[in-house]
Write a protein that holds these residues in place. Structure first.
Motif, short mmCIF file in Angstrom:
data_model
loop_
_atom_site.label_atom_id
_atom_site.label_comp_id
_atom_site.label_asym_id
_atom_site.label_seq_id
_atom_site.Cartn_x
_atom_site.Cartn_y
_atom_site.Cartn_z
N ASP A 179 0.80 -1.24 0.00
CA ASP A 179 0.00 0.00 0.00
C ASP A 179 0.83 1.27 0.00
N TRP A 180 2.12 1.19 -0.25
CA TRP A 180 2.95 2.37 -0.41
C TRP A 180 3.14 2.62 -1.90
N GLY A 181 3.35 3.87 -2.24
CA GLY A 181 3.59 4.20 -3.63
C GLY A 181 4.36 5.50 -3.74
N LEU A 182 4.89 5.72 -4.90
CA LEU A 182 5.59 6.98 -5.14
C LEU A 182 5.48 7.35 -6.60
N ASP A 183 5.63 8.64 -6.83
CA ASP A 183 5.58 9.19 -8.18
C ASP A 183 6.73 10.18 -8.27
N PHE A 184 7.59 10.02 -9.27
CA PHE A 184 8.74 10.90 -9.45
C PHE A 184 8.78 11.34 -10.90
N ASN A 185 8.81 12.65 -11.12
CA ASN A 185 8.83 13.20 -12.47
C ASN A 185 9.92 14.25 -12.59
N LEU A 186 10.59 14.24 -13.70
CA LEU A 186 11.54 15.28 -14.09
C LEU A 186 11.11 15.78 -15.46
N GLY A 187 11.24 17.05 -15.68
CA GLY A 187 10.88 17.57 -16.98
C GLY A 187 11.63 18.83 -17.31
N GLY A 239 8.14 26.63 -5.58
CA GLY A 239 8.12 25.29 -5.00
C GLY A 239 6.91 25.08 -4.13
N SER A 240 6.62 23.82 -3.89
CA SER A 240 5.51 23.45 -3.03
C SER A 240 5.87 22.17 -2.29
N ASN A 241 5.56 22.13 -1.01
CA ASN A 241 5.75 20.94 -0.19
C ASN A 241 4.42 20.64 0.49
N TRP A 242 4.11 19.38 0.67
CA TRP A 242 2.84 19.05 1.31
C TRP A 242 2.98 17.83 2.20
N LEU A 243 2.07 17.77 3.16
CA LEU A 243 1.98 16.64 4.08
C LEU A 243 0.52 16.47 4.44
N SER A 244 0.05 15.25 4.37
CA SER A 244 -1.33 14.93 4.71
C SER A 244 -1.33 13.63 5.52
N TYR A 245 -2.04 13.63 6.63
CA TYR A 245 -2.13 12.43 7.46
C TYR A 245 -3.55 12.31 7.99
N THR A 246 -4.13 11.14 7.85
CA THR A 246 -5.47 10.87 8.35
C THR A 246 -5.37 9.77 9.40
N TYR A 247 -5.94 10.02 10.55
CA TYR A 247 -5.89 9.06 11.66
C TYR A 247 -7.32 8.66 12.02
N SER A 248 -7.62 7.37 11.94
CA SER A 248 -8.94 6.87 12.33
C SER A 248 -8.92 6.50 13.81
N ILE A 249 -9.64 7.28 14.60
CA ILE A 249 -9.74 7.01 16.03
C ILE A 249 -10.53 5.72 16.25
N GLU A 292 10.00 24.05 -9.47
CA GLU A 292 10.05 24.37 -10.90
C GLU A 292 10.60 25.76 -11.16
N TYR A 293 11.10 25.94 -12.37
CA TYR A 293 11.49 27.25 -12.88
C TYR A 293 10.50 27.55 -13.98
N SER A 294 9.69 28.59 -13.77
CA SER A 294 8.66 28.91 -14.75
C SER A 294 8.22 30.35 -14.56
N LEU A 295 7.21 30.74 -15.30
CA LEU A 295 6.67 32.08 -15.21
C LEU A 295 5.80 32.20 -13.97
N ASN A 296 6.11 33.16 -13.12
CA ASN A 296 5.29 33.46 -11.96
C ASN A 296 4.23 34.47 -12.43
N TYR A 297 3.05 33.97 -12.73
CA TYR A 297 2.00 34.83 -13.29
C TYR A 297 1.62 35.96 -12.34
N ASN A 298 1.57 35.65 -11.07
CA ASN A 298 1.17 36.65 -10.07
C ASN A 298 2.13 37.83 -10.04
N ARG A 312 11.60 25.87 -19.34
CA ARG A 312 10.92 25.45 -18.11
C ARG A 312 11.51 24.13 -17.65
N ARG A 313 11.70 23.99 -16.34
CA ARG A 313 12.20 22.74 -15.78
C ARG A 313 11.54 22.50 -14.44
N TYR A 314 11.33 21.23 -14.13
CA TYR A 314 10.66 20.91 -12.88
C TYR A 314 11.06 19.52 -12.40
#
Length: 188
Positions: free
Chosen positions: A5-13, A63-73, A49-55, A26-28
């Motif tokens: 039940d573990w998985g990973l996704d790795f992309n270079l572009g 860059g973006s980092n994320w963490l999500s954890y769900t705990y069933s009591i 990534e290196y790209s156009l910052n529209y804002n 552009r590179r990411y």
């Protein structure tokens, strides 16, 4: 995706891009990992990534980092914690700003047809890397009640209260909204 039940996704572009009258390379890189930790769902990763910052209107790293954890009591009750950290660099490769977001959430499943989700999303801003100057930007409280009252038929009741910080540093309501939606399957 592995059998445990573990998985990973790795992309270079990398490649030539043309957008908003700008031609650039552009590179990411993207890495995402998910699985079951102590019998509960976890997901974390990073995107850079290196790209156009529209804002902001210029080319730079983001860059973006994320963490999500769900705990069933118990099977009927779970708590989740979701967080993101978006980072913007300037044209000189110095961190311009960081945008942390946290979202605790409570899920209650009364039975297989009825559940309630309650969450509170907090968005902040850190200029540069100065953690002492953190700005509390917005708070959004939400509630969703879902009831499957007949096959393929649902009743939804949603509430949302979105507030942002004003000049005095107080949270000012932007909108408060509620909605009721019913989906019903007609047999013919």
């Amino acid at each position: 995706h592995f059998r445990n039940d573990w998985g990973l996704d790795f992309n270079l572009g990398a490649g030539r891009y043309y957008e908003a009258n700008t031609d650039y390379l552009r590179r990411y890189v993207n890495l995402s990992v998910w699985g079951r930790l102590f019998g509960n769902h976890v997901n974390f990763g990073s995107y850079y990534e290196y790209s156009l910052n529209y804002n902001r209107g210029f080319l730079a790293y983001q860059g973006s980092n994320w963490l999500s954890y769900t705990y069933s009591i118990i099977p009927e009750l779970s708590v989740s914690f979701n967080s993101n950290l978006w980072i913007e660099w300037d044209e000189n490769n110095e961190i311009l700003t960081m945008w942390p977001r946290i979202r605790p959430q409570l899920n209650i499943r009364f039975n297989s047809e009825t559940d309630l989700t309650v969450f509170n999303e907090i968005v902040t801003n850190i200029p540069g890397t100065d953690i002492g100057e953190i700005d509390y930007l917005s708070n959004r409280f939400g509630l969703l009640f879902s009831w499957n009252f007949s096959p393929k038929s649902w009743l939804y009741i949603a509430l949302n209260d979105h507030r942002t910080e004003n000049e005095e540093g107080n949270l000012e309501p932007i909108y408060r909204i509620s909605a009721v939606k019913a989906k019903y399957l007609f047999y013919f």
